[in-house]
Design a protein around this motif. Structure first.
Motif, PDB file in Angstrom:
ATOM      1  N   LEU A 214       0.735  -1.087  -0.022  1.00 35.55           N
ATOM      2  CA  LEU A 214       0.029  -0.072   0.041  1.00 35.55           C
ATOM      3  C   LEU A 214       1.016   1.276  -0.073  1.00 35.55           C
ATOM      4  CD1 LEU A 214      -2.652   1.469   0.290  1.00 35.55           C
ATOM      5  CD2 LEU A 214      -2.667   1.266   2.680  1.00 35.55           C
ATOM      6  N   CYS A 215       1.725   1.295   0.916  1.00 28.69           N
ATOM      7  CA  CYS A 215       2.848   2.399   0.911  1.00 28.69           C
ATOM      8  C   CYS A 215       3.395   2.644  -0.270  1.00 28.69           C
ATOM      9  CB  CYS A 215       3.583   2.377   2.180  1.00 28.69           C
ATOM     10  SG  CYS A 215       2.794   2.367   3.581  1.00 28.69           S
ATOM     11  N   THR A 216       4.018   1.470  -0.858  1.00 25.97           N
ATOM     12  CA  THR A 216       4.929   1.642  -2.283  1.00 25.97           C
ATOM     13  C   THR A 216       4.001   2.194  -3.261  1.00 25.97           C
ATOM     14  OG1 THR A 216       6.324  -0.098  -1.603  1.00 25.97           O
ATOM     15  CG2 THR A 216       6.008   0.413  -3.833  1.00 25.97           C
ATOM     16  N   LYS A 217       2.852   1.588  -3.304  1.00 27.29           N
ATOM     17  CA  LYS A 217       1.913   2.043  -4.511  1.00 27.29           C
ATOM     18  C   LYS A 217       1.364   3.374  -4.359  1.00 27.29           C
ATOM     19  CE  LYS A 217       2.374  -1.685  -6.908  1.00 27.29           C
ATOM     20  NZ  LYS A 217       3.285  -1.438  -8.218  1.00 27.29           N
ATOM     21  N   LEU A 218       1.160   4.092  -2.974  1.00 27.61           N
ATOM     22  CA  LEU A 218       0.961   5.364  -2.928  1.00 27.61           C
ATOM     23  C   LEU A 218       1.853   6.137  -3.539  1.00 27.61           C
ATOM     24  CD1 LEU A 218      -0.989   5.188   0.504  1.00 27.61           C
ATOM     25  CD2 LEU A 218      -2.071   5.782  -1.571  1.00 27.61           C
TER      26      LEU A 218
ATOM     27  N   THR B 243      -6.017  -1.397  -6.569  1.00 28.94           N
ATOM     28  CA  THR B 243      -6.084  -2.517  -7.367  1.00 28.94           C
ATOM     29  C   THR B 243      -4.464  -3.002  -7.750  1.00 28.94           C
ATOM     30  OG1 THR B 243      -7.992  -1.894  -8.641  1.00 28.94           O
ATOM     31  CG2 THR B 243      -6.800  -3.243  -9.901  1.00 28.94           C
ATOM     32  N   GLU B 244      -3.596  -1.961  -7.855  1.00 25.71           N
ATOM     33  CA  GLU B 244      -2.036  -2.193  -8.055  1.00 25.71           C
ATOM     34  C   GLU B 244      -1.814  -3.135  -6.728  1.00 25.71           C
ATOM     35  OE1 GLU B 244      -0.256  -1.944 -10.611  1.00 25.71           O
ATOM     36  OE2 GLU B 244      -2.108  -1.614 -11.575  1.00 25.71           O
ATOM     37  N   VAL B 245      -2.202  -2.590  -5.505  1.00 23.71           N
ATOM     38  CA  VAL B 245      -2.000  -3.182  -4.341  1.00 23.71           C
ATOM     39  C   VAL B 245      -2.153  -4.598  -4.416  1.00 23.71           C
ATOM     40  CG1 VAL B 245      -2.333  -3.348  -1.963  1.00 23.71           C
ATOM     41  CG2 VAL B 245      -1.949  -0.935  -2.959  1.00 23.71           C
ATOM     42  N   ASN B 246      -3.344  -5.018  -4.904  1.00 26.03           N
ATOM     43  CA  ASN B 246      -3.961  -6.199  -4.948  1.00 26.03           C
ATOM     44  C   ASN B 246      -3.035  -7.065  -5.793  1.00 26.03           C
ATOM     45  OD1 ASN B 246      -6.125  -5.697  -3.500  1.00 26.03           O
ATOM     46  ND2 ASN B 246      -7.756  -5.998  -5.229  1.00 26.03           N
TER      47      ASN B 246
END
Length: 532
Positions: free
Chosen positions: A469-473, A488-491
């Motif tokens: 989550l932190c990385t994709k944010l 969705t990318e976190v998934n």
């Protein structure tokens, strides 16, 4: 040894960069617009700079160079693939699982390649009023880039480009039509897969969706356009997101924008094209509950502090004021929520974020006193009725906790790393009755795992879900992506992970009743990982 490996890894990339010409670098940069902020791409002049950015943001590392392989494959530099241990067939076989270049970007790149000299000259002439004044000769990539910069071209705005291609070359127009039809086909397929005849309406106005992933089937599709999942057993009636399923599918809808426009006739019937206000002087508060040490048989959640610190850094970077509460009992959690429920600070705030890191079971999380709190209860403190100052404002909840004791089975195996995995499960006990989310709008719930299953935490690196989550944010907020696309990318990221033996997998489960797009403003400062 590690330093030698790092040197060898970078030498390979340096050799690849040396084998690319100026045109190849421009192609590379164009394909990386989904991976690198446009402003940074503009000032890059070499492939080495592109590679350095991908490395610094952990898109590429010594263990995973597939993004480089994909880029070389797409710009037709097949001869350079052996430098990083790939060949054409290996790349083709993994694109559907690991590909990072979007269908939209692929389509534009193919268009740029197929422009004839005469066709390109004609297109530049037709678009003269929209292009840089001093630039009379342009490549296909430069033309498309100029249109994107002026917001005249995007994934959902192909009208101008299609009109020009129709006048210049019917073959080019066909490529755009084929791409659009493919998108429609995926949408129809998504609808068929996620809204069966058993669908029933939710009190929220949405439709219910089925459980899409059962035990033993954890392979995940890779594009954000893939089918949406659903959620019931975690917390009740909400809209769900992502290609991930699970918890039982009821009272959720794949496209939230449709669900609210069906039954409402007031101004909010047009909210599908609107965004939540996120540009106020105060973004809001991030309430962070980090439970690591527990009474009784529940084990210590080693590594949770890593998650807590990263969440604090990321949400401060996004402009939120972060309030952290460590090792709270169930009573203390209730007390904090009651205090924030009546806070006047929400009056000038755009958004609420609440992150809970703890042990859990189906639809509930544990306080450090080993007492359970339903997730429904936690969220109910901030409904429009209970917290009027947050009415019509987005309320985001991210829950890192197990939701059962079952282990999701893996499809692919990887046995190369050390095992430092723990779980955030309950110690024992039967599933509890399923609570339901308050039937209110503007909520988003991000669960680390689907109902009934474990979620995993590395004792030195933190949990799979929170770290993703932190990385994709950090990666996607600067690109202007909305929160649903980010989740969705976190998934996708978490679905690829597995324990060293390849036996443990995890599938996050987002759900939402959002009525508008939620896009975090791009911070002025670089993401935390890029700060000195």
């Amino acid at each position: 040894m590690y330093e030698a490996d790092s040197l060898q890894f970078r030498q390979k990339l340096l050799n690849i960069a040396g084998g690319l010409g100026k045109g190849d670098v421009e192609d590379l940069k164009f394909l990386c617009k989904d991976l690198i902020p446009f402003g940074k791409l503009e000032v890059m002049t070499s492939a080495r700079e592109v590679f350095e950015f991908l490395i610094s943001n952990d898109v590429v590392n010594q263990e995973d160079t597939f993004v480089i392989a994909e880029l070389l494959y797409r710009i037709h530099q097949i001869c350079l693939l052996p430098q990083i241990g790939y060949n054409k067939e290996m790349v083709q076989g993994n694109l559907h699982l690991k590909g990072q270049v979007s269908e939209f970007r692929q389509m534009l790149y193919e268009l740029s390649e197929d422009f004839t000299e005469d066709g390109l000259t004609s297109a530049v002439f037709l678009l003269k009023d929209h292009l840089p004044k001093r630039q009379s000769r342009m490549s296909g990539i430069e033309l498309l880039t100029a249109l994107e910069k002026k917001d005249l071209l995007s994934e959902n705005n192909l009208t101008l480009l299609e009109d020009v291609c129709k006048k210049v070359s019917p073959d080019l127009q066909k490529k755009i039509i084929t791409y659009k039809l493919k998108r429609v086909s995926l949408s129809v397929q998504e609808s068929k897969e996620t809204v069966p005849s058993s669908v029933r309406r939710s009190p929220l106005g949405g439709a219910s969706l089925p459980t899409a992933i059962q035990e033993g089937s954890t392979q995940c599709t890779t594009k954000s356009s893939d089918s949406y999942g659903s959620l019931r057993q975690h917390t009740g009636h909400v809209h769900s997101l992502g290609s991930n399923p699970g918890v039982k599918a009821e009272d959720s809808v794949g496209h939230s924008e449709q669900s609210f426009s069906l039954g409402e006739q007031d101004d909010e019937s047009k909210i599908a094209t609107k965004k939540y206000k996120m540009d106020g002087l105060r973004k809001g508060y991030c309430l962070l509950f980090n439970n690591e040490n527990f009474e009784g048989p529940l084990g210590q959640r080693k590594g949770s502090q890593i998650d807590a610190k990263e969440l604090e850094r990321v949400f401060k970077w996004l402009g939120f004021e972060v309030e952290t509460y460590d090792n709270q009992t169930s009573t203390e959690i209730h007390q904090h929520l009651q205090k924030w429920q009546s806070s006047e600070d929400w009056k000038d705030s755009d958004c609420l974020v609440c992150c809970i890191l703890s042990h859990g079971k189906s639809g509930e999380i544990y306080g450090t006193d080993a007492q359970l709190i339903p997730i429904r209860t936690i969220m109910s403190y901030f409904t429009a009725k209970q917290c009027p100052l947050l009415a019509r404002k987005p309320k985001l909840f991210f829950i890192q906790a197990c939701q059962g004791e079952k282990t999701q089975k893996a499809v692919f195996l990887d046995v190369d790393t050390d095992d430092h995995l723990g779980s955030d499960a309950q110690s024992a006990g039967l599933p509890s009755p399923q609570p339901s989310i308050p039937e209110e709008a503007d909520f988003l719930l991000g669960m680390a795992t689907v109902d009934g299953y474990l979620s995993y935490r590395h004792t030195r690196e933190g949990t799979w879900y929170i770290q993703a989550l932190c990385t994709k944010l950090k990666q996607l907020v600067p690109r202007g992506e909305d929160i649903l696309s980010i989740l969705t990318e976190v998934n996708k990221d978490v679905s690829y992970r597995a324990d060293p033996q390849g036996e443990k997998k995890q599938m996050p489960q987002p759900a939402f009743t959002l009525r508008k797009k939620l896009i975090f403003p791009v911070p002025k400062d670089p993401p935390p990982s890029q700060q000195p």
